[in-house]
Design a protein around this motif. Structure first.
Motif, PDB file in Angstrom:
ATOM      1  N   TYR A 175     -19.303   6.329 -14.474  1.00 49.81           N
ATOM      2  CA  TYR A 175     -20.106   6.175 -13.263  1.00 49.81           C
ATOM      3  C   TYR A 175     -19.272   5.558 -12.140  1.00 49.81           C
ATOM      4  O   TYR A 175     -18.777   4.436 -12.258  1.00 49.81           O
ATOM      5  N   ARG A 176     -19.135   6.305 -11.026  1.00 50.18           N
ATOM      6  CA  ARG A 176     -18.395   5.792  -9.875  1.00 50.18           C
ATOM      7  C   ARG A 176     -19.058   4.526  -9.338  1.00 50.18           C
ATOM      8  O   ARG A 176     -18.372   3.579  -8.973  1.00 50.18           O
ATOM      9  N   HIS A 233     -26.055  10.587  -9.131  1.00 51.60           N
ATOM     10  CA  HIS A 233     -24.877   9.888  -9.632  1.00 51.60           C
ATOM     11  C   HIS A 233     -23.619  10.714  -9.386  1.00 51.60           C
ATOM     12  O   HIS A 233     -23.615  11.934  -9.598  1.00 51.60           O
ATOM     13  N   THR A 234     -22.568  10.048  -8.965  1.00 47.94           N
ATOM     14  CA  THR A 234     -21.245  10.659  -8.919  1.00 47.94           C
ATOM     15  C   THR A 234     -20.497  10.217 -10.164  1.00 47.94           C
ATOM     16  O   THR A 234     -20.351   9.011 -10.422  1.00 47.94           O
ATOM     17  N   GLU A 242     -14.352  14.938 -10.975  1.00 48.53           N
ATOM     18  CA  GLU A 242     -15.485  14.312 -10.302  1.00 48.53           C
ATOM     19  C   GLU A 242     -16.578  15.334 -10.009  1.00 48.53           C
ATOM     20  O   GLU A 242     -16.293  16.445  -9.556  1.00 48.53           O
ATOM     21  N   LEU A 243     -17.817  14.942 -10.251  1.00 47.17           N
ATOM     22  CA  LEU A 243     -18.965  15.789  -9.937  1.00 47.17           C
ATOM     23  C   LEU A 243     -20.159  14.917  -9.612  1.00 47.17           C
ATOM     24  O   LEU A 243     -20.241  13.761 -10.042  1.00 47.17           O
ATOM     25  N   THR A 244     -21.070  15.480  -8.826  1.00 49.21           N
ATOM     26  CA  THR A 244     -22.286  14.774  -8.440  1.00 49.21           C
ATOM     27  C   THR A 244     -23.485  15.486  -9.036  1.00 49.21           C
ATOM     28  O   THR A 244     -23.640  16.699  -8.875  1.00 49.21           O
ATOM     29  N   ALA A 265     -26.979  20.119 -10.482  1.00 52.02           N
ATOM     30  CA  ALA A 265     -26.074  19.994  -9.343  1.00 52.02           C
ATOM     31  C   ALA A 265     -26.493  20.982  -8.261  1.00 52.02           C
ATOM     32  O   ALA A 265     -27.227  21.944  -8.519  1.00 52.02           O
ATOM     33  N   SER A 269     -22.063  24.521  -5.582  1.00 50.40           N
ATOM     34  CA  SER A 269     -21.164  23.410  -5.281  1.00 50.40           C
ATOM     35  C   SER A 269     -20.078  23.287  -6.353  1.00 50.40           C
ATOM     36  O   SER A 269     -20.202  23.835  -7.455  1.00 50.40           O
ATOM     37  N   SER A 271     -19.617  20.815  -8.102  1.00 55.16           N
ATOM     38  CA  SER A 271     -20.236  20.141  -9.249  1.00 55.16           C
ATOM     39  C   SER A 271     -20.895  21.143 -10.189  1.00 55.16           C
ATOM     40  O   SER A 271     -20.881  20.975 -11.409  1.00 55.16           O
TER      41      SER A 271
END
Length: 295
Positions: A175-176, A233-234, A242-244, A265, A269, A271
Motif C-alpha cells: 500500500y502506497r 488504493h494505489t 504500480e496500479l490503482t 480498475a 487504464s 491498472s
C-alpha cells in the motif's frame, strides 16, 4: 486497551475531539483541564443531568434509552456510522458474555461466483473477524501471492486482513498510503467489536495487535469508527508494478457476518492492464501440466 467500559471510552474519545466553539458553547476563559468538551457540557447539550452522563461514561449506568442515545449522537456530532456504533455499544453494555463461534464456511454458490469473477475481478470473502474465508486466483495474486493459495481453506491457517496490514511486511509494502489503509482497518475493527462484544477470538486478535504494534495501539485508542464501503488504493505490486484499484465491500445475503470484497480498475487504464496480467498469471497456475510424450 480501554480502562473504562467500551461505551464510556467511546463517549470520552468523541467529546475530546470537540471544542466549545464547535457546539456553540462559551469558553469562560482558555484554561481547560481536559481536551475537548467537559462531561457537564455534553450533558447540557444532550439534555440529561451531569450525574447521569457521568455514570454512563463510567460504565455505572444501565443501557441508555434510544432517546438519550439520539440526543448524545446530536450533541457529539456523530456520523451515521458512529451513531450506529453508539447503539451497538449501549446494547451490549453489561451483556458481554464470552462466545466462541463455530467455523465460518463459504457457500458453494459464493465459491462459484468467486471463480466466475476471476476472469475480470479480483475478489475475496471475509468473515466476522476479517479472516479470509475464500479468494479467487486474481484476488490472491493481487493481495497476497506470498501466501499459500489454499490457506483460507484451513481455519488454523486462514490469513487475517487486519493482521496482515499491521504485522506482515509484504502487505505493508503493497500500500502506497499505508497509514490511510491502517486507519481504515482499525475503524472497521471498532465496528466489528461493537457488534460482536463476546467474540473471544476477535478479542484475542485485538490483544495481539495491541501488544505487537505501537501504530495499532495509537489508532485503537482514538476510537475512530469507519465502515468498509468504497476505497481507492494505489498499490506497489511486486509482479506488475504500480496500479490503482477501487475496493468495494458488499454484504453477503443470508450470511450477515460475511462480506464480498472486490477490486476493479478504470477501464482501459494501465491498472486494468496490470490486473489482466495478474489474471493471466492465475491461469498459468491453474493450467494442467502436459504429459511428456513417449519417445
Amino acid at each position: 486497551m480501554d480502562r473504562t467500559s467500551p461505551l464510556g471510552a467511546f463517549l470520552k474519545a468523541r467529546r475530546a475531539r470537540l471544542s466549545p466553539d464547535d457546539v456553540g458553547l462559551p469558553r469562560y476563559g482558555d484554561r481547560r483541564r481536559v481536551p475537548g468538551l467537559r462531561r457537564e457540557e455534553v450533558a447540557l447539550l444532550a439534555g440529561v443531568s451531569a450525574g447521569y452522563y457521568t455514570r454512563l461514561e463510567q460504565g455505572q449506568q444501565a443501557n441508555a434509552s434510544p432517546e438519550v442515545l439520539d440526543a448524545l449522537a446530536r450533541a457529539l456530532h456523530l456520523s451515521p456510522a458512529e451513531r450506529d456504533h453508539l447503539y451497538d455499544l449501549s446494547s451490549t453494555t453489561g451483556h458481554r458474555a464470552a462466545m466462541s463461534y463455530g467455523d465460518e464456511k463459504v457457500s458453494a454458490d459464493l465459491r462459484t461466483l468467486l471463480t466466475t469473477m476471476a476472469a475480470h475481478v479480483p475478489a475475496l470473502v471475509v468473515g466476522r473477524r476479517n479472516d479470509v474465508l475464500a479468494w479467487n486466483r486474481t484476488g490472491h495474486a493481487l493481495l497476497a501471492a506470498h501466501l499459500d493459495f489454499a490457506a483460507p481453506d484451513d481455519p488454523g491457517t486462514r490469513p487475517n486482513l487486519s493482521r496482515l496490514v499491521f504485522l506482515d511486511a509484504p502487505t505493508r509494502a503493497l500500500y502506497r498510503d499505508w497509514p490511510a489503509k491502517a486507519r481504515a482497518v482499525v475503524g472497521n475493527l471498532r465496528i466489528l467489536t461493537g457488534r460482536n462484544p463476546g467474540d473471544t477470538h476477535l478479542a484475542a486478535l485485538i490483544a495481539e495487535l495491541t501488544a505487537r504494534s505501537q501504530e495499532f495501539r495509537s489508532l485503537w485508542d482514538a476510537h475512530t469508527v469507519a465502515p468498509c464501503g468504497r476505497d481507492v488504493h494505489t498499490l506497489a505490486h511486486p509482479a506488475v508494478g504500480e496500479l490503482t484499484v477501487t475496493q468495494q465491500t458488499f454484504d453477503v445475503p443470508k450470511e450477515p457476518h460475511q462480506s464480498l470484497v472486490t477490486f476493479t480498475a478504470e477501464p482501459g487504464s494501465p491498472s486494468t492492464v496490470a490486473l489482466e496480467a495478474l489474471e493471466s498469471r492465475g491461469r498459468i497456475v491453474d493450467a494442467p501440466v502436459a504429459c511428456a510424450s513417449t519417445p
